[in-house]
Write an enzyme that holds these catalytic residues in place. Structure first.
Site, PDB file in Angstrom:
ATOM      1  N   LYS A   1       0.955   9.034   0.449  1.00 49.41           N
ATOM      2  CA  LYS A   1       2.230   9.058  -0.285  1.00 49.41           C
ATOM      3  C   LYS A   1       2.105   8.409  -1.656  1.00 49.41           C
ATOM      4  O   LYS A   1       2.780   8.803  -2.610  1.00 49.41           O
ATOM      5  CB  LYS A   1       3.346   8.392   0.528  1.00 49.41           C
ATOM      6  CG  LYS A   1       4.112   9.395   1.381  1.00 49.41           C
ATOM      7  CD  LYS A   1       3.411   9.753   2.662  1.00 49.41           C
ATOM      8  CE  LYS A   1       2.999  11.162   2.818  1.00 49.41           C
ATOM      9  NZ  LYS A   1       2.309  11.422   4.105  1.00 49.41           N
TER      10      LYS A   1
ATOM     11  N   GLU B   1      -5.768  29.255   6.102  1.00 48.94           N
ATOM     12  CA  GLU B   1      -5.060  28.967   7.361  1.00 48.94           C
ATOM     13  C   GLU B   1      -5.314  30.121   8.338  1.00 48.94           C
ATOM     14  O   GLU B   1      -5.189  31.288   7.983  1.00 48.94           O
ATOM     15  CB  GLU B   1      -3.561  28.782   7.048  1.00 48.94           C
ATOM     16  CG  GLU B   1      -2.608  28.832   8.232  1.00 48.94           C
ATOM     17  CD  GLU B   1      -2.888  27.810   9.319  1.00 48.94           C
ATOM     18  OE1 GLU B   1      -3.182  26.651   8.980  1.00 48.94           O
ATOM     19  OE2 GLU B   1      -2.835  28.183  10.503  1.00 48.94           O
TER      20      GLU B   1
ATOM     21  N   ARG C   1      -5.761  16.419  14.570  1.00 45.64           N
ATOM     22  CA  ARG C   1      -6.293  15.113  14.944  1.00 45.64           C
ATOM     23  C   ARG C   1      -6.459  15.051  16.456  1.00 45.64           C
ATOM     24  O   ARG C   1      -5.752  15.729  17.189  1.00 45.64           O
ATOM     25  CB  ARG C   1      -5.343  14.010  14.463  1.00 45.64           C
ATOM     26  CG  ARG C   1      -5.206  14.041  12.936  1.00 45.64           C
ATOM     27  CD  ARG C   1      -4.389  12.886  12.407  1.00 45.64           C
ATOM     28  NE  ARG C   1      -4.900  11.575  12.734  1.00 45.64           N
ATOM     29  CZ  ARG C   1      -5.870  10.949  12.091  1.00 45.64           C
ATOM     30  NH1 ARG C   1      -6.468  11.523  11.072  1.00 45.64           N
ATOM     31  NH2 ARG C   1      -6.263   9.738  12.452  1.00 45.64           N
TER      32      ARG C   1
ATOM     33  N   HIS D   1      29.507  12.629  -4.332  1.00 45.98           N
ATOM     34  CA  HIS D   1      29.245  13.737  -5.261  1.00 45.98           C
ATOM     35  C   HIS D   1      28.758  13.186  -6.586  1.00 45.98           C
ATOM     36  O   HIS D   1      29.253  12.158  -7.024  1.00 45.98           O
ATOM     37  CB  HIS D   1      30.538  14.530  -5.477  1.00 45.98           C
ATOM     38  CG  HIS D   1      30.370  15.659  -6.443  1.00 45.98           C
ATOM     39  ND1 HIS D   1      29.681  16.811  -6.117  1.00 45.98           N
ATOM     40  CD2 HIS D   1      30.769  15.801  -7.729  1.00 45.98           C
ATOM     41  CE1 HIS D   1      29.679  17.629  -7.172  1.00 45.98           C
ATOM     42  NE2 HIS D   1      30.334  17.031  -8.160  1.00 45.98           N
TER      43      HIS D   1
ATOM     44  N   GLY E   1      -3.495   0.166  10.881  1.00 42.78           N
ATOM     45  CA  GLY E   1      -3.952   1.393  11.546  1.00 42.78           C
ATOM     46  C   GLY E   1      -4.203   2.518  10.555  1.00 42.78           C
ATOM     47  O   GLY E   1      -4.309   2.308   9.341  1.00 42.78           O
ATOM     48  N   VAL E   2      -4.292   3.705  11.105  1.00 43.38           N
ATOM     49  CA  VAL E   2      -4.543   4.889  10.279  1.00 43.38           C
ATOM     50  C   VAL E   2      -3.437   5.038   9.238  1.00 43.38           C
ATOM     51  O   VAL E   2      -3.678   5.322   8.066  1.00 43.38           O
ATOM     52  CB  VAL E   2      -4.614   6.145  11.177  1.00 43.38           C
ATOM     53  CG1 VAL E   2      -4.562   7.412  10.350  1.00 43.38           C
ATOM     54  CG2 VAL E   2      -5.886   6.109  12.018  1.00 43.38           C
ATOM     55  N   CYS E   3      -2.207   4.835   9.671  1.00 40.20           N
ATOM     56  CA  CYS E   3      -1.055   5.079   8.798  1.00 40.20           C
ATOM     57  C   CYS E   3      -1.179   4.317   7.480  1.00 40.20           C
ATOM     58  O   CYS E   3      -1.048   4.892   6.400  1.00 40.20           O
ATOM     59  CB  CYS E   3       0.215   4.688   9.527  1.00 40.20           C
ATOM     60  SG  CYS E   3       1.697   4.942   8.566  1.00 40.20           S
TER      61      CYS E   3
HETATM   62  P1  FAD Z   1      -3.378   4.433  14.580  1.00 40.84           P
HETATM   63  O1  FAD Z   1      -2.551   4.273  13.356  1.00 40.84           O
HETATM   64  O2  FAD Z   1      -4.256   5.594  14.692  1.00 40.84           O
HETATM   65  O3  FAD Z   1      -4.155   3.085  14.784  1.00 40.84           O
HETATM   66  C1  FAD Z   1      -5.060   2.886  15.792  1.00 40.84           C
HETATM   67  C2  FAD Z   1      -5.869   1.661  15.455  1.00 40.84           C
HETATM   68  O4  FAD Z   1      -6.614   1.299  16.607  1.00 40.84           O
HETATM   69  C3  FAD Z   1      -6.867   1.868  14.335  1.00 40.84           C
HETATM   70  O5  FAD Z   1      -6.668   0.894  13.333  1.00 40.84           O
HETATM   71  C4  FAD Z   1      -8.228   1.689  15.005  1.00 40.84           C
HETATM   72  O6  FAD Z   1      -9.151   1.033  14.159  1.00 40.84           O
HETATM   73  C5  FAD Z   1      -7.863   0.809  16.199  1.00 40.84           C
HETATM   74  N1  FAD Z   1      -8.771   0.949  17.330  1.00 40.84           N
HETATM   75  C6  FAD Z   1      -9.194   2.082  17.950  1.00 40.84           C
HETATM   76  N2  FAD Z   1     -10.007   1.774  18.986  1.00 40.84           N
HETATM   77  C7  FAD Z   1     -10.098   0.421  19.029  1.00 40.84           C
HETATM   78  C8  FAD Z   1     -10.781  -0.490  19.860  1.00 40.84           C
HETATM   79  N3  FAD Z   1     -11.527  -0.089  20.879  1.00 40.84           N
HETATM   80  N4  FAD Z   1     -10.658  -1.804  19.592  1.00 40.84           N
HETATM   81  C9  FAD Z   1      -9.909  -2.244  18.571  1.00 40.84           C
HETATM   82  N5  FAD Z   1      -9.227  -1.424  17.747  1.00 40.84           N
HETATM   83  C10 FAD Z   1      -9.324  -0.111  17.978  1.00 40.84           C
HETATM   84  N6  FAD Z   1       2.617   9.907  10.135  1.00 40.84           N
HETATM   85  C11 FAD Z   1       3.893   9.798   9.711  1.00 40.84           C
HETATM   86  O7  FAD Z   1       4.765   9.465  10.507  1.00 40.84           O
HETATM   87  N7  FAD Z   1       4.224  10.067   8.412  1.00 40.84           N
HETATM   88  C12 FAD Z   1       3.311  10.452   7.501  1.00 40.84           C
HETATM   89  O8  FAD Z   1       3.637  10.681   6.336  1.00 40.84           O
HETATM   90  C13 FAD Z   1       1.958  10.560   7.911  1.00 40.84           C
HETATM   91  N8  FAD Z   1       1.008  10.914   7.037  1.00 40.84           N
HETATM   92  C14 FAD Z   1      -0.293  10.958   7.449  1.00 40.84           C
HETATM   93  C15 FAD Z   1      -1.251  11.320   6.524  1.00 40.84           C
HETATM   94  C16 FAD Z   1      -2.581  11.376   6.894  1.00 40.84           C
HETATM   95  C17 FAD Z   1      -3.626  11.756   5.877  1.00 40.84           C
HETATM   96  C18 FAD Z   1      -2.948  11.055   8.238  1.00 40.84           C
HETATM   97  C19 FAD Z   1      -4.382  11.086   8.655  1.00 40.84           C
HETATM   98  C20 FAD Z   1      -1.995  10.708   9.169  1.00 40.84           C
HETATM   99  C21 FAD Z   1      -0.651  10.661   8.784  1.00 40.84           C
HETATM  100  N9  FAD Z   1       0.356  10.336   9.684  1.00 40.84           N
HETATM  101  C22 FAD Z   1       1.655  10.266   9.267  1.00 40.84           C
HETATM  102  C23 FAD Z   1       0.069  10.082  11.113  1.00 40.84           C
HETATM  103  C24 FAD Z   1       0.062   8.592  11.405  1.00 40.84           C
HETATM  104  O9  FAD Z   1      -0.907   7.960  10.605  1.00 40.84           O
HETATM  105  C25 FAD Z   1      -0.211   8.341  12.880  1.00 40.84           C
HETATM  106  O10 FAD Z   1       0.707   9.070  13.659  1.00 40.84           O
HETATM  107  C26 FAD Z   1      -0.075   6.876  13.228  1.00 40.84           C
HETATM  108  O11 FAD Z   1      -0.926   6.085  12.439  1.00 40.84           O
HETATM  109  C27 FAD Z   1      -0.365   6.636  14.710  1.00 40.84           C
HETATM  110  O12 FAD Z   1      -0.235   5.297  15.011  1.00 40.84           O
HETATM  111  P2  FAD Z   1      -0.945   4.622  16.268  1.00 40.84           P
HETATM  112  O13 FAD Z   1      -0.345   3.260  16.368  1.00 40.84           O
HETATM  113  O14 FAD Z   1      -0.875   5.509  17.433  1.00 40.84           O
HETATM  114  O15 FAD Z   1      -2.473   4.479  15.921  1.00 40.84           O
END
Ligand code: FAD
Length: 472
Positions: free
Chosen positions: A52, A204, A273, A445, A41-43
């Protein structure tokens, strides 16, 4: 082609893959679909993990620079942006590939493609190999996550204007970078570019960085971040971006603006987001999206459609990976017939800047907003032996306490390593620990973790390393 599955997970992010893997461990037949080659996913692909990895590099650069103060002089660092990108990509590759392996080992049927709902119990998947597969399911978990928000009028089509995904690509290190948005993503990525040599300006709209976090913690972070950035404009709005030959011309508006038009080589827009709830046939089901744009769920992650559960960024804030995973596990347990509910006492949040800022449970700001009476105990890291050995006294640990019961309702921290240490606060809140429990727990400590115990001692007016008698 048409197949049947017991559980379909749409989206392979931290919510989706945690759910799919648990369901498989519990003996369910699971299909998971995501547009990427492997889960993550995005993470993993363009969020937590690549950011990181880059922040780790930024930390090395800053530590090398600052070592001169304590007797070690390194030469000026030579930045090889291609190698940095390779390292970041290798980290992403290792972890996403590892998830692919774990899916295989668990016999989760992972399909790379895009799922679109046909109705409440079937989807059509446009697969990456160009074919289409229809999948019928008993239950589905929707975990489609979120994408960067766009600012109307500012999201111009230019290679010089990036969102977080573009910034993580690390195509080059611009000389002058503008970061629009002083939230955690903007500050983290801005810090990376600043450490690698960009002159970074952060703008900001509100009156402070990290809106939502306690101001005393932010003040500690702001001091160092301000020295790292070339400028931070608060109470300031970007009203226009225009591509010109030399870069992006930016117009600022606000009471403190002295130079309303400036030129930058690149602009990073990081203003939040938005959940992904359109474009995949959600309207062909009974799933409801609430007025804030999130999929409406109850505490068992059930949507208005009895066949469909939803988890992660699409169901609401905080949009964090660990929240998504925890919700995913609840959804699976409910589908498995257990009486599980998502009602945590706290969800920790970490800003991975230098210093790190983290909190768990109630913040002082939230207590004020909700009119909850609390007592506060703070231990500044100036009095921490470990912080002094690290030459990093810029830190603060604070406890948010329920009067009378002395129960810990919240913990806030800023300082090096705060992101790891907040876990103790998270556990204290979940276990309903009180201040006495913390003050009586012998901490090792010399460590920064002692600041938790010390903050508890401050509450009683007898912190060994600080003289601050309890107010009568
Ligand atoms: P996502 O990780 O958003 O995954 C959703 C997936 O669904 C994607 O891979 C997408 O391709 C897929 N998808 C969407 N629609 C469809 C479809 N119709 N069919 C098939 N697949 C589909 N969170 C933290 O906890 N710690 C951090 O340090 C942190 N740092 C971050 C840094 C950045 C730059 C960003 C952008 C985000 C960060 N986050 C962090 C947030 C974190 O990435 C998200 O909260 C997390 O990924 C959400 O998980 P999710 O399972 O909801 O979905």
């Amino acid at each position: 082609m048409s197949t049947k599955t017991e559980l379909l997970v749409i989206g392979g992010g931290p919510g989706g893959y945690a759910a799919a893997f648990l369901a498989a461990d519990l003996g369910m037949q699971v299909t998971m679909v995501d547009m990427e080659k492997y889960p993550g996913g995005v993470c993993l692909w363009r969020g937590c993990i690549p950011s990181k990895a880059l922040l780790h590099i930024a930390k090395l650069v800053k530590e090398a620079e600052e070592a001169e103060k304590i007797g070690i002089k390194f030469g000026k660092p030579e930045i090889d942006v291609n190698k940095i990108r390779e390292f970041k990509n290798s980290v992403v590759g290792k972890l996403t590939g590892g998830l692919g392996q774990l899916a295989k080992q668990r016999k989760v049927n992972f399909i790379q493609g895009k799922a679109t709902f046909i109705n409440s119990t079937s989807v059509s998947i446009a697969k990456s190999d160009g074919t289409t597969e229809t999948v019928e399911y008993n239950k589905a978990i929707l975990a489609t996550g979120s994408v960067p928000s766009k600012v109307p009028g500012l999201s111009i089509d230019s290679e010089r204007v990036m969102d977080s995904t573009g910034a993580l690509e690390m195509n080059n290190i611009p000389e002058k970078l503008l970061v629009v948005g002083g939230g955690y993503i903007g500050l983290e990525l801005g810090s990376v570019y600043a450490a690698l040599g960009s002159k970074v300006t952060v703008v900001e709209m509100t009156s402070g960085l990290l809106p939502g976090a306690d101001r005393d913690l932010v003040a500690v972070l702001a001091k160092r971040v301000t020295s790292l950035m070339s400028a931070i404009y608060l109470d300031t709005k970007v009203v226009e971006l225009k591509e010109v030959k030399e870069g992006i011309k930016v117009k600022f508006e606000g009471p403190k603006v002295t130079e309303p038009e400036q030129l930058f080589d690149k602009v990073l827009i990081s203003v939040g987001r938005r959940p992904v709830t359109t474009g995949f046939g959600i309207e062909n089901t009974k799933v409801k999206v609430n007025e804030r744009g999130f999929v409406a769920v109850d505490k068992q992650m059930k949507t208005a459609d009895t066949a469909i559960f939803a988890i992660g960024d699409i169901v609401g804030n905080p949009m964090l990976a660990h929240k998504a995973a925890a919700e995913g596990k609840v959804a699976v347990e409910v589908i498995h017939g257990e009486k599980s509910f998502f009602e945590p006492a706290q969800i920790p949040a970490v800003v991975f800047t230098d210093p790190e800022l983290a909190w768990a449970g109630l913040t002082e700001l939230e207590a004020k907003e909700k009119g909850i009476e609390v007592q506060i105990a703070k231990f500044p890291w100036g009095a921490s032996g470990r912080a002094t050995t690290l030459d990093r006294n810029d830190g603060l640990t604070k406890l948010i306490i329920e009067p009378g019961t002395e129960r810990i309702l919240g913990v806030g921290m800023v300082g090096v390593g705060a992101g790891d240490m907040i876990a103790e606060g998270a556990l204290a809140i979940e276990m309903a620990a009180n201040v006495k429990d913390l003050s009586l727990t012998i901490h090792p400590h010399p460590t920064l973790s002692e600041t938790m115990m010390a903050a508890a001692e401050v509450f009683y007016g007898h912190a060994t390393d600080m003289y601050r008698p309890k107010r009568k």
